[in-house]
Design a protein around this motif. Sequence first.
Motif, PDB file in Angstrom:
ATOM      1  N   VAL A  17     -10.729 -12.340  40.838  1.00  0.00           N
ATOM      2  CA  VAL A  17     -11.031 -11.082  40.157  1.00  0.00           C
ATOM      3  C   VAL A  17     -11.254  -9.976  41.196  1.00  0.00           C
ATOM      4  O   VAL A  17     -10.729  -8.866  41.054  1.00  0.00           O
ATOM      5  CB  VAL A  17     -12.255 -11.221  39.229  1.00  0.00           C
ATOM      6  CG1 VAL A  17     -12.692  -9.858  38.688  1.00  0.00           C
ATOM      7  CG2 VAL A  17     -11.939 -12.172  38.082  1.00  0.00           C
ATOM      8  N   VAL A  18     -11.999 -10.265  42.240  1.00  0.00           N
ATOM      9  CA  VAL A  18     -12.241  -9.275  43.289  1.00  0.00           C
ATOM     10  C   VAL A  18     -10.921  -8.905  43.956  1.00  0.00           C
ATOM     11  O   VAL A  18     -10.636  -7.720  44.192  1.00  0.00           O
ATOM     12  CB  VAL A  18     -13.270  -9.780  44.324  1.00  0.00           C
ATOM     13  CG1 VAL A  18     -13.502  -8.726  45.400  1.00  0.00           C
ATOM     14  CG2 VAL A  18     -14.581 -10.151  43.646  1.00  0.00           C
ATOM     15  N   TRP A  19     -10.088  -9.895  44.228  1.00  0.00           N
ATOM     16  CA  TRP A  19      -8.775  -9.632  44.831  1.00  0.00           C
ATOM     17  C   TRP A  19      -7.946  -8.730  43.923  1.00  0.00           C
ATOM     18  O   TRP A  19      -7.287  -7.800  44.392  1.00  0.00           O
ATOM     19  CB  TRP A  19      -8.052 -10.943  45.122  1.00  0.00           C
ATOM     20  CG  TRP A  19      -6.714 -10.769  45.752  1.00  0.00           C
ATOM     21  CD1 TRP A  19      -5.492 -11.020  45.176  1.00  0.00           C
ATOM     22  CD2 TRP A  19      -6.433 -10.328  47.088  1.00  0.00           C
ATOM     23  NE1 TRP A  19      -4.486 -10.743  46.071  1.00  0.00           N
ATOM     24  CE2 TRP A  19      -5.040 -10.329  47.253  1.00  0.00           C
ATOM     25  CE3 TRP A  19      -7.229  -9.932  48.155  1.00  0.00           C
ATOM     26  CZ2 TRP A  19      -4.413  -9.937  48.434  1.00  0.00           C
ATOM     27  CZ3 TRP A  19      -6.612  -9.547  49.337  1.00  0.00           C
ATOM     28  CH2 TRP A  19      -5.229  -9.551  49.467  1.00  0.00           C
ATOM     29  N   SER A  20      -7.994  -8.974  42.621  1.00  0.00           N
ATOM     30  CA  SER A  20      -7.215  -8.141  41.702  1.00  0.00           C
ATOM     31  C   SER A  20      -7.726  -6.705  41.692  1.00  0.00           C
ATOM     32  O   SER A  20      -6.936  -5.767  41.554  1.00  0.00           O
ATOM     33  CB  SER A  20      -7.203  -8.734  40.291  1.00  0.00           C
ATOM     34  OG  SER A  20      -8.462  -8.598  39.674  1.00  0.00           O
ATOM     35  N   VAL A  21      -9.032  -6.516  41.861  1.00  0.00           N
ATOM     36  CA  VAL A  21      -9.575  -5.160  41.963  1.00  0.00           C
ATOM     37  C   VAL A  21      -9.019  -4.467  43.206  1.00  0.00           C
ATOM     38  O   VAL A  21      -8.575  -3.318  43.151  1.00  0.00           O
ATOM     39  CB  VAL A  21     -11.126  -5.180  41.997  1.00  0.00           C
ATOM     40  CG1 VAL A  21     -11.698  -3.822  42.407  1.00  0.00           C
ATOM     41  CG2 VAL A  21     -11.678  -5.617  40.650  1.00  0.00           C
ATOM     42  N   LEU A  22      -9.023  -5.157  44.326  1.00  0.00           N
ATOM     43  CA  LEU A  22      -8.545  -4.564  45.584  1.00  0.00           C
ATOM     44  C   LEU A  22      -7.064  -4.253  45.565  1.00  0.00           C
ATOM     45  O   LEU A  22      -6.624  -3.295  46.202  1.00  0.00           O
ATOM     46  CB  LEU A  22      -8.826  -5.502  46.760  1.00  0.00           C
ATOM     47  CG  LEU A  22     -10.267  -5.724  47.133  1.00  0.00           C
ATOM     48  CD1 LEU A  22     -10.353  -6.690  48.301  1.00  0.00           C
ATOM     49  CD2 LEU A  22     -10.942  -4.409  47.470  1.00  0.00           C
ATOM     50  N   THR A  23      -6.288  -5.056  44.864  1.00  0.00           N
ATOM     51  CA  THR A  23      -4.828  -4.908  44.914  1.00  0.00           C
ATOM     52  C   THR A  23      -4.251  -4.164  43.711  1.00  0.00           C
ATOM     53  O   THR A  23      -3.042  -3.953  43.655  1.00  0.00           O
ATOM     54  CB  THR A  23      -4.150  -6.279  45.065  1.00  0.00           C
ATOM     55  OG1 THR A  23      -4.542  -7.127  43.981  1.00  0.00           O
ATOM     56  CG2 THR A  23      -4.533  -6.917  46.402  1.00  0.00           C
ATOM     57  N   ASP A  24      -5.091  -3.738  42.783  1.00  0.00           N
ATOM     58  CA  ASP A  24      -4.634  -2.896  41.672  1.00  0.00           C
ATOM     59  C   ASP A  24      -4.785  -1.439  42.109  1.00  0.00           C
ATOM     60  O   ASP A  24      -5.664  -0.707  41.662  1.00  0.00           O
ATOM     61  CB  ASP A  24      -5.438  -3.183  40.409  1.00  0.00           C
ATOM     62  CG  ASP A  24      -4.935  -2.403  39.205  1.00  0.00           C
ATOM     63  OD1 ASP A  24      -3.915  -1.673  39.335  1.00  0.00           O
ATOM     64  OD2 ASP A  24      -5.559  -2.505  38.132  1.00  0.00           O
ATOM     65  N   PHE A  25      -3.893  -1.013  42.991  1.00  0.00           N
ATOM     66  CA  PHE A  25      -3.994   0.308  43.603  1.00  0.00           C
ATOM     67  C   PHE A  25      -3.895   1.430  42.574  1.00  0.00           C
ATOM     68  O   PHE A  25      -4.516   2.476  42.731  1.00  0.00           O
ATOM     69  CB  PHE A  25      -2.941   0.460  44.697  1.00  0.00           C
ATOM     70  CG  PHE A  25      -3.079  -0.576  45.782  1.00  0.00           C
ATOM     71  CD1 PHE A  25      -4.085  -0.468  46.722  1.00  0.00           C
ATOM     72  CD2 PHE A  25      -2.237  -1.673  45.830  1.00  0.00           C
ATOM     73  CE1 PHE A  25      -4.248  -1.427  47.709  1.00  0.00           C
ATOM     74  CE2 PHE A  25      -2.385  -2.637  46.817  1.00  0.00           C
ATOM     75  CZ  PHE A  25      -3.385  -2.523  47.759  1.00  0.00           C
TER      76      PHE A  25
END
Length: 148
Positions: A17-25
């Motif tokens: 979930v954290v990764w998706s936050v970082l990569t949802d530019f």
Amino acid sequence: MSLVTDNSIEIDAPADVVWSVLTDFDAYHEWNPFQLDCSTTLTPGAPIDMKVDLGPRPPMRQREFIDEVDEDGRWFTYRMKPAPFRLITSLRRQSVVDLGDGRSRYDSHFEINGPLSVVVKALMGRELVAKFTKTTEAVGRRAAELAP
């Protein structure tokens, strides 16, 4: 004298979930207090185009370049194009660590080096450190909101 700032936050959200936050530019404008707009393909060599808010100045456009990406390890880096004679260079690293039990840690690292780094530090050092701290906190809030 370099400008370096490191921030970490433990988050009640799984690492994916954290990764998706970082990569949802495309969604940065919804939660990121520093990068008001951001776009990239997240591939090495690709540009990362940002609109950054350093306040009290008006937001400014910034283009840097993706350096390394490890999607399995959940980290990526980007850098500004070095100035001639490497008078100023930068490195930004963002990573996510799985802590187990649906928790994770977000780590943020930023540095500016080179002979002109002292000028950047004098002119924008406080603002940069404050914005990276606020962004780290915002990553934590956003991921916790999106966690199952």
